[in-house]
Enzyme design. Sequence first.
Site, PDB file in Angstrom:
ATOM      1  N   CYS A 142      -5.251   0.464   3.391  1.00 50.01           N
ATOM      2  CA  CYS A 142      -5.319  -0.956   3.738  1.00 50.01           C
ATOM      3  C   CYS A 142      -6.708  -1.534   3.509  1.00 50.01           C
ATOM      4  CB  CYS A 142      -4.910  -1.156   5.190  1.00 50.01           C
ATOM      5  SG  CYS A 142      -5.920  -0.234   6.373  1.00 50.01           S
ATOM      6  N   ASN A 160      -1.088  -9.418   4.600  1.00 46.27           N
ATOM      7  CA  ASN A 160      -0.973  -7.984   4.845  1.00 46.27           C
ATOM      8  C   ASN A 160      -0.715  -7.250   3.528  1.00 46.27           C
ATOM      9  OD1 ASN A 160      -0.858  -5.591   6.246  1.00 46.27           O
ATOM     10  ND2 ASN A 160       0.966  -6.081   7.430  1.00 46.27           N
ATOM     11  N   GLN A 174       0.804  -1.215   0.000  1.00 47.64           N
ATOM     12  CA  GLN A 174       0.000   0.000   0.000  1.00 47.64           C
ATOM     13  C   GLN A 174       0.838   1.267   0.000  1.00 47.64           C
ATOM     14  OE1 GLN A 174      -1.556  -1.059   4.088  1.00 47.64           O
ATOM     15  NE2 GLN A 174      -1.573   1.171   4.287  1.00 47.64           N
TER      16      GLN A 174
END
Length: 326
Positions: free
Chosen positions: A133, A293, A127
Amino acid sequence: MRIVIVVVCIALTAALDPEWEAFNRHYDKRYESLSEENVRHSIFEGNNRMVQRHNEEAAAGKHTFFMRINKFSDLTNEEIQLLIGPGLLQLSKTQQRDEIFKTMPDVKVDDTVDWRQKGAVTKVKNQGQCGSCWAFSATGSLEGQHFLKTGKLVSLSEQNLVDCSHQLGNKGCQGGYMEQAFAYIKDNGGIDTEECYPYKAENQKCHYNTSCSGATLRSYRLIFPPFDEKALQRAVGTIGPISVSIDASLASFRHYSHGVYDDQKCSPIKENHGVLAVGYGSSNGSDYWLVKNSWGTEWGMEGYIMMSRNKDNQCGIATAAVYPVV
């Protein structure tokens, strides 16, 4: 003269620190002044001591996970929050929810699930310096559902969500929420592919292109009841990758390397980061969630983390889970 000598000595101390020099080279760090470098070096030293102390304890069996130095290690906690943004916004309690996912408590699921092995997960993304996110979590869940329905794994555009979902309440790089991202895709009639609408890590003018749409959805469902890890396990075990929100504010999380992340300080109710639950299992007697993630492949286990499962909803992973229906 004494002031000059002190400054030179500090500079030499930083320059002669091999770990600091290796850190700067690896992450291509550039500082505007000598004074800034000295401040960064001091922060780095503190984080390095924390990591080394923790890892010594982990090697002695006192922790179930290890840490390592990474791109965040010369920044303060406040700076990191500014760097990656607030991540998640708080939804209004009166906001209309689409649907609710429920399963019977006696539904059987596998002891171990990893949707990566079934082809339902795209590569790890990054990101960057943008609080987006929520967009990465949302695309990840939709990518999985689209694959499970069509057999085609299509990387979807986070930038499309960052730029175009403001009317649904999202704020681009200043934060958002996965539910609003799904609501936008539903109302918009689709979301563009990553290839057609590439990620820029900044707020731009919306330029969605219908001809580039890579996936659609009919609705989205929240996992019910909230805070219930068993309910989330049944959803991940039977539905696919699920969007979840977590507390990612601790230094231990930011410096995670491998093992089952277990930090009792991690809040079950103060979520600030959107991620993707792609599976679960157990390792050396510790139950875990397998989580994707959006901080690139150099963080964690090539972009993934095993987070504690069945630890009273640690980090809030089951607090507000949601997925799209395609």
